[in-house]
Design an enzyme around this catalytic site. Sequence first.
Site, mmCIF file in Angstrom:
data_model
loop_
_atom_site.group_PDB
_atom_site.id
_atom_site.type_symbol
_atom_site.label_atom_id
_atom_site.label_comp_id
_atom_site.label_asym_id
_atom_site.label_seq_id
_atom_site.Cartn_x
_atom_site.Cartn_y
_atom_site.Cartn_z
ATOM 1 N N ARG A 1 -0.604 -4.937 1.016
ATOM 2 C CA ARG A 1 0.741 -5.400 1.365
ATOM 3 C C ARG A 1 0.688 -6.557 2.358
ATOM 4 O O ARG A 1 -0.033 -6.511 3.340
ATOM 5 C CB ARG A 1 1.554 -4.245 1.953
ATOM 6 C CG ARG A 1 1.905 -3.208 0.909
ATOM 7 C CD ARG A 1 2.528 -2.011 1.541
ATOM 8 N NE ARG A 1 1.637 -1.364 2.477
ATOM 9 C CZ ARG A 1 1.994 -0.358 3.252
ATOM 10 N NH1 ARG A 1 3.217 0.093 3.220
ATOM 11 N NH2 ARG A 1 1.124 0.199 4.066
ATOM 12 N N THR B 1 8.297 1.950 12.787
ATOM 13 C CA THR B 1 8.399 0.911 13.822
ATOM 14 C C THR B 1 9.712 0.158 13.668
ATOM 15 O O THR B 1 10.025 -0.323 12.571
ATOM 16 C CB THR B 1 7.217 -0.071 13.694
ATOM 17 O OG1 THR B 1 6.018 0.687 13.631
ATOM 18 C CG2 THR B 1 7.163 -1.034 14.873
ATOM 19 N N VAL C 1 1.112 6.415 7.242
ATOM 20 C CA VAL C 1 1.449 7.101 8.486
ATOM 21 C C VAL C 1 1.785 8.573 8.230
ATOM 22 O O VAL C 1 1.280 9.462 8.906
ATOM 23 C CB VAL C 1 2.635 6.377 9.180
ATOM 24 C CG1 VAL C 1 3.239 7.243 10.275
ATOM 25 C CG2 VAL C 1 2.161 5.047 9.760
ATOM 26 N N THR D 1 9.271 -0.002 7.165
ATOM 27 C CA THR D 1 10.277 -0.871 7.805
ATOM 28 C C THR D 1 9.858 -2.329 7.549
ATOM 29 O O THR D 1 9.281 -2.972 8.418
ATOM 30 C CB THR D 1 10.387 -0.587 9.319
ATOM 31 O OG1 THR D 1 9.082 -0.406 9.869
ATOM 32 C CG2 THR D 1 11.213 0.641 9.599
ATOM 33 N N CYS E 1 2.479 -4.465 9.674
ATOM 34 C CA CYS E 1 2.767 -4.081 11.067
ATOM 35 C C CYS E 1 2.795 -5.317 11.955
ATOM 36 O O CYS E 1 3.856 -5.828 12.289
ATOM 37 C CB CYS E 1 1.722 -3.093 11.556
ATOM 38 S SG CYS E 1 1.907 -1.470 10.803
ATOM 39 N N ARG F 1 3.158 9.673 -6.324
ATOM 40 C CA ARG F 1 2.410 9.890 -5.078
ATOM 41 C C ARG F 1 2.333 11.393 -4.759
ATOM 42 O O ARG F 1 1.286 11.910 -4.404
ATOM 43 C CB ARG F 1 3.118 9.124 -3.945
ATOM 44 C CG ARG F 1 2.631 9.405 -2.533
ATOM 45 C CD ARG F 1 1.397 8.603 -2.190
ATOM 46 N NE ARG F 1 0.992 8.739 -0.806
ATOM 47 C CZ ARG F 1 -0.273 8.737 -0.405
ATOM 48 N NH1 ARG F 1 -1.254 8.565 -1.261
ATOM 49 N NH2 ARG F 1 -0.584 8.841 0.870
ATOM 50 N N ASP G 1 8.535 12.906 -0.481
ATOM 51 C CA ASP G 1 8.431 11.481 -0.807
ATOM 52 C C ASP G 1 9.222 11.211 -2.085
ATOM 53 O O ASP G 1 9.209 12.024 -3.013
ATOM 54 C CB ASP G 1 6.966 11.082 -1.004
ATOM 55 C CG ASP G 1 6.755 9.580 -0.814
ATOM 56 O OD1 ASP G 1 6.054 9.184 0.134
ATOM 57 O OD2 ASP G 1 7.316 8.796 -1.621
#
Length: 419
Positions: free
Chosen positions: A342, A131, A12, A96, A271, A35, A30
């Site tokens: 994931r 989220t 995202v 999340t 998600c 990364r 980050d």
Amino acid sequence: MIKIALIGLGYVGLPLARLFATKYPVVGFDVNKKRVDELMSGHDRTLEVDDAILKSVLSPCHCGLDPQSPNKTGLLCSSNLEDIKNCNYYIVTVPTPVDKNNRPDLTPLYKASETVGKVIKKGDIVIYESTVYPGATEEDCIPVVEKTSGLKFNVDFFAGYSPERINPGDKEHTVEKIKKVTSGSTPETGKLVNELYSSVIQAGTHLAPTIRVAEAAKVIENSQRDINIAFVNELKKIFDKMGIDTNAVLEAAGTKWNFLHFKPGLVGGHCIGVDPYYLAQKAQEYGYHPEIILAGRRMNDSMGEYVASEVVKKMIKQGIQVKGANILVLGITFKENCPDIRNSKVVDVVRALKEYDTNVRIYDPWANQEEVRREYGLDILTKLPEEKFDAVVTAVMHREFRGVKPNSDVVYVIKDIIL
Ligand SMILES: NC(=O)c1ccc[n+]([C@@H]2O[C@H](COP(=O)([O-])OP(=O)(O)OC[C@H]3O[C@@H](n4cnc5c(N)ncnc54)[C@H](O)[C@@H]3O)[C@@H](O)[C@H]2O)c1
């Protein structure tokens, strides 16, 4: 002058940071140094931002750090808190997840809120994108920012919530082409947050009346998909028993103007298969025990085992000995044409097949071998094997698998679902 810090450069955060960087000075922050280094070298391993596009916005120094051009647009990625000190908009895009009992785990949000608390100044705005359930921003995250900064919410600093709707691997619905819901902790902040996003989102924005409304809107979008998929998964279980082809039924029913188009399949990723638990948890805090939301979750979580049992039934009907059988599983990522592994429910299929004492081999040209080993303790092949298998399960319909005729008498294809 607007200067943006993006906290969390994942699926995202990075596309959003890249987009904002075309117009503003942006620092992507980050905690994962590897990364950050990879991004600064011009490569995004999630494949969400094309390397050439990433390189075109990368900027080694700005946000007031560069005395020659303090307001230069572009993206600097960093793990150094100093680099985000001069920003005035802090956008949080950290994960999340749920814990092993499917309870919301807000640890990354708390940590990111502490980070923001260390650098936020009077007049700044923190916007959450992750989220969550309704209330998480104002009840859980903002108190951490207040405590760390010593500043007062809605007096010294302000907040917004703007949920992300991107669909990893989808090159058509990219971040700027998806209408964005925005909100703010005061009417004036709502307007500012909305203006910020409107300045880069081509598809436009929808300013929700409160942060809680915006939070609720996002979590129900994903819960609705989960429940709709659960319904067709239930239909599949019924029609399989009746010897009726579920996809043919859905195709026929889909000719009605108001029939909703969903396909049965595995619901993985972090998600759709996770967010309904956030809503359920909050509902329970209010003394309401959700039935439909959790029934949907149970149904979708049962599909891995169901697929394995169907494969085994097919093998038995063909007279193939199940114990010791060689089975090839094509695809391990949670969805097609995307390297994200994931919460992949293909792993449930693999584990269930192994319980029948079969030898399962997995091939996935998208997944990273090391990541799969670390996350699931599974080895994946890097080349499609040529030998004949007792059964082949096409679990994820990556574009490489389209048109491939598996070398087996038992072929089970899980229909692709676009999550
Ligand atoms: N992936 C999607 O398709 C998608 C779509 C819409 C919304 N969302 C939501 O967006 C949020 C982020 O998801 P994602 O898929 O981008 O996650 P991700 O795991 O791809 O990326 C998160 C990044 O945040 C970093 N991070 C974690 N804790 C941090 C901290 N305290 N400070 C700084 N960086 C930190 C991680 O190192 C990682 O690079 C989640 O709430 C998710 O539910 C995801």
